[in-house]
Structures are given as structure tokens and as C-alpha cells.
Design a protein around this motif. Structure first.
Motif, short mmCIF file in Angstrom:
data_model
loop_
_atom_site.label_atom_id
_atom_site.label_comp_id
_atom_site.label_asym_id
_atom_site.label_seq_id
_atom_site.Cartn_x
_atom_site.Cartn_y
_atom_site.Cartn_z
N ASP A 177 1.91 -3.38 3.72
CA ASP A 177 0.56 -3.71 3.29
C ASP A 177 -0.54 -2.96 3.72
N GLU A 178 -1.80 -3.13 3.33
CA GLU A 178 -2.85 -2.58 3.76
C GLU A 178 -3.34 -2.80 5.06
N ARG A 179 -2.84 -3.79 5.85
CA ARG A 179 -3.09 -4.13 7.19
C ARG A 179 -2.03 -3.28 8.22
N GLY A 180 -1.18 -2.49 7.40
CA GLY A 180 -0.14 -1.99 8.26
C GLY A 180 1.12 -2.79 8.53
N GLU A 181 1.25 -3.80 7.93
CA GLU A 181 2.33 -4.90 8.18
C GLU A 181 3.52 -4.33 7.67
N VAL A 182 4.61 -4.02 7.94
CA VAL A 182 5.93 -3.85 7.36
C VAL A 182 6.63 -5.22 6.85
N PHE A 183 6.51 -5.43 5.82
CA PHE A 183 7.02 -6.87 5.44
C PHE A 183 8.22 -7.09 4.65
N LYS A 184 9.06 -6.06 4.15
CA LYS A 184 10.20 -6.40 3.55
C LYS A 184 10.77 -4.99 3.17
N ARG A 185 12.09 -5.13 3.36
CA ARG A 185 13.01 -3.89 2.69
C ARG A 185 12.72 -3.68 1.23
N ALA A 186 12.61 -2.64 0.89
CA ALA A 186 11.91 -2.16 -0.38
C ALA A 186 13.70 -2.25 -1.26
N VAL A 187 13.45 -3.07 -2.39
CA VAL A 187 14.54 -3.25 -3.48
C VAL A 187 14.00 -2.82 -4.76
N PRO A 188 14.89 -2.36 -5.70
CA PRO A 188 14.59 -2.12 -7.09
C PRO A 188 13.73 -3.55 -7.51
N GLY A 189 12.81 -3.20 -8.30
CA GLY A 189 11.95 -4.07 -8.83
C GLY A 189 10.47 -4.54 -7.99
N ASP A 190 10.54 -3.93 -6.87
CA ASP A 190 9.37 -4.05 -5.90
C ASP A 190 8.50 -3.34 -6.34
N GLY A 191 8.35 -2.28 -7.54
CA GLY A 191 7.35 -1.41 -7.72
C GLY A 191 7.36 -0.33 -6.81
N LEU A 192 8.34 0.77 -6.67
CA LEU A 192 8.44 1.81 -5.83
C LEU A 192 7.98 3.12 -6.12
N ASP A 193 6.50 3.10 -7.12
CA ASP A 193 5.90 4.11 -7.20
C ASP A 193 4.67 4.21 -6.37
N LEU A 194 4.98 4.35 -5.26
CA LEU A 194 4.16 4.15 -4.01
C LEU A 194 4.11 5.37 -3.16
N PRO A 195 3.32 5.87 -2.39
CA PRO A 195 3.20 6.89 -1.50
C PRO A 195 4.17 6.64 -0.40
N VAL A 196 5.14 7.69 0.37
CA VAL A 196 5.78 7.28 1.28
C VAL A 196 5.53 7.88 2.63
N VAL A 197 5.54 7.12 3.40
CA VAL A 197 4.94 7.55 4.92
C VAL A 197 6.31 7.64 5.56
N THR A 198 6.30 9.09 6.05
CA THR A 198 7.72 9.55 6.77
C THR A 198 7.16 10.04 8.04
N GLY A 199 8.30 10.41 8.89
CA GLY A 199 7.71 10.90 10.35
C GLY A 199 8.30 9.68 11.52
N ALA A 234 0.85 -1.21 -0.03
CA ALA A 234 -0.03 0.13 0.06
C ALA A 234 0.61 1.13 -0.04
N ALA A 235 2.07 1.12 0.43
CA ALA A 235 2.83 2.66 0.84
C ALA A 235 4.35 1.94 1.08
N GLY A 263 14.33 4.87 8.89
CA GLY A 263 15.60 4.51 8.50
C GLY A 263 15.99 3.66 7.45
N GLY A 264 15.43 3.79 6.34
CA GLY A 264 15.31 2.99 5.03
C GLY A 264 14.09 2.80 4.74
N LEU A 265 14.05 2.36 3.29
CA LEU A 265 12.61 2.24 2.76
C LEU A 265 12.24 0.93 2.96
N TYR A 266 10.77 0.56 3.45
CA TYR A 266 10.30 -0.60 3.68
C TYR A 266 8.89 -0.44 2.92
N LEU A 267 8.39 -1.81 2.63
CA LEU A 267 7.09 -1.91 2.23
C LEU A 267 6.21 -2.25 3.18
#
Length: 281
Positions: free
Chosen positions: A131-153, A119-120, A125-129
């Protein structure tokens, strides 16, 4: 000669004679021996060897990735295959949300997979994917489809040491994304970033021009409804908004707007205030 024409009768006659001649204990032993022979033939032979592992529901994950981590292989025996172990192994793949494995005939294992939907991106401290349930499930890497909104703060310390405080902020940002899409605002101005702050609330940036929307705390559905009306009014006047404030705690029904220059103008930005009651400020 008549018996030769009906060999089935001869076999039945032999069976009846065997039953009369063999005592009950020997008959039971003979049946057990035949069953044991049949079981051994089924287990040790090739009749029930797994011919393939099939996967249903895959879109992002490749079958080859899952075959590599499966503890069961083709050629293993169908009845001895530990389907629970297969499910547990496949579920460890970061993109797999749920999996159900079943035995089928001809001998095969079929895994019904439910993949995660990113979902975002979140940046503790690094980009992670996430999902819609709010579970951070993996570090983002090229090929993951990074055209997603970024949640910062959410810094790493808060995420690791104060998870109970950080998770509601992330859940709120995802709820905002869902509402933004439901109201059709995504088509007008796709969200690029959502910044969450425990003190000042939520701010988002959207659209190609980087529209800044300061939402503050609470009352999200009503704020988005007001935002939609104000954006429509600004568009109708041929203007563009640079910053919209919906975080006025004293006057929550007001929307303050800082306008960009008119479309086609090059003389910089102007400033104006817009309230739903009254217009202008």
C-alpha cells in the motif's frame, strides 16, 4: 361516578395509599424487583436483538466476506456484543486498513471501514501487494487488479533477514511513483517497473515503448524536473528516447540520452548525448 371518568386519579390514589402502607424497606425492594424485571425483559427478550450488521466505506471488500469473519451475528444481543472483538476480527482482513464499530438503534452494528489502496506490486520471491504506506499486506492473486507498477530488486532473503535495509528502498520506490504522478509524467509514460539497487540506485521503465530511466541516488525532485524538460524537447523534435541517464555523479546537472529511431523509421536506434548545459556531448 366522577372517579370513573378520571381513572388516572384512581391510580394515583392507590399509589399514595401503597406508599403510606408499605414501610421504606419494602418500597425499595419493590422498586428493585421492578427494575430487575425490566432488565431481564430487555436482555432476554427480542427488543434489543441485533437486526443487521451494516458496513460503510466498502469498495473492494464485499459485505459477505466481513459477515463471515465477524464474531457477532444478527440475533445476538446488542448490549452484549463485543465491538472490540468485531473490530479486531475485521481488521485481520488483508484489505482492511482500519475499522470502527458502533452500536445504533434500531438494534444494529455499523462498521465504518477504511480500505487499503494498493500502490504497487513488490517481488521478494513472489508478487505481493504493497500500500501507499509501504506495508506489504497480501500475496497478489487474480482479481486483485494487477495492472500496477512492479518494484524489483528486493530478494526474499533481504526482505526477511535485512528488513531495516530493504524497507527504505521500497519506501523510496513508492515516493518516486508519487512524484512521477504529481508531475504529470504518469499521463505521458505510466511506470511499469522500478528496480532498486543499494549500489547503483533506482532505475525505472515507463511507457508503451519501455523507456528506461536511470536515476541513481538522491535528488529525486530535481531529477524529475530535468527529465520532464528533456522529454518535452525530444518530443518536440519528433524523436523518442530509449534510455535516459540522470545518474552521473560527477555532472549531476547532465542528462545523457540514447535515442531510438525517429518515429516512422525502421533502421534501428541511434545514440546521442543531451546535457542541459550545453546541448549535445
Amino acid at each position: 361516578r366522577r372517579v370513573d371518568r378520571v381513572p388516572g386519579e384512581r391510580r394515583r390514589a392507590v399509589a399514595r395509599a401503597a406508599r403510606r402502607l408499605l414501610p421504606p424497606a419494602l418500597r425499595a425492594a419493590a422498586v428493585a424487583a421492578l427494575l430487575a424485571f425490566g432488565w431481564r425483559a430487555a436482555v432476554e427478550g427480542d427488543l434489543l436483538r441485533i437486526r443487521e450488521l451494516r458496513f460503510e466505506g466498502l469498495a473492494r471488500v464485499s459485505p459477505e466476506e466481513l459477515l463471515e469473519i465477524s464474531p457477532v451475528r444478527t440475533g445476538d444481543h446488542l448490549l452484549r456484543a463485543d465491538v472490540d472483538a468485531v473490530e479486531a476480527a475485521l481488521a485481520r482482513h488483508p484489505w482492511i486498513q482500519a475499522v470502527e464499530v458502533r452500536r445504533v438503534f434500531p438494534p444494529a452494528l455499523v462498521a465504518r471501514v477504511t480500505e487499503r489502496r494498493a500502490a504497487a506490486l513488490v517481488d521478494p520471491g513472489g508478487l505481493y501487494l504493497v500500500d501507499e504506506r509501504g506495508e506489504v499486506f497480501k500475496r497478489a492473486v487474480p482479481g486483485d487488479g494487477l495492472d500496477l507498477p512492479v518494484v524489483t530488486g528486493l530478494d526474499r532473503e533481504a526482505w526477511v533477514e535485512r528488513r531495516a535495509e530493504a524497507e527504505p528502498l521500497l519506501s523510496g520506490a513508492l515516493a518516486l511513483l508519487a512524484r512521477w504522478s504529481e508531475r504529470g509524467l504518469e499521463r505521458r509514460a505510466p511506470v511499469s517497473e522500478i528496480h532498486v539497487d543499494p549500489e547503483y540506485g533506482t532505475t525505472l521503465w515507463a511507457g508503451h515503448d519501455g523507456l528506461e530511466v536511470r536515476l541513481g541516488h538522491g535528488d529525486l525532485p530535481e531529477k524529475l524536473q530535468r527529465l520532464e524538460r528533456v522529454l518535452s524537447a525530444i518530443d518536440a523534435e519528433g524523436q523518442r528516447a530509449a534510455v535516459l541517464h540522470l545518474d552521473n555523479r560527477r555532472r549531476p546537472d547532465w542528462v545523457a540520452v540514447r535515442l531510438a529511431g525517429r518515429r516512422g523509421d525502421t533502421d534501428g536506434r541511434s545514440t546521442a548525448g543531451v546535457g542541459e548545459r550545453p546541448r549535445g556531448r
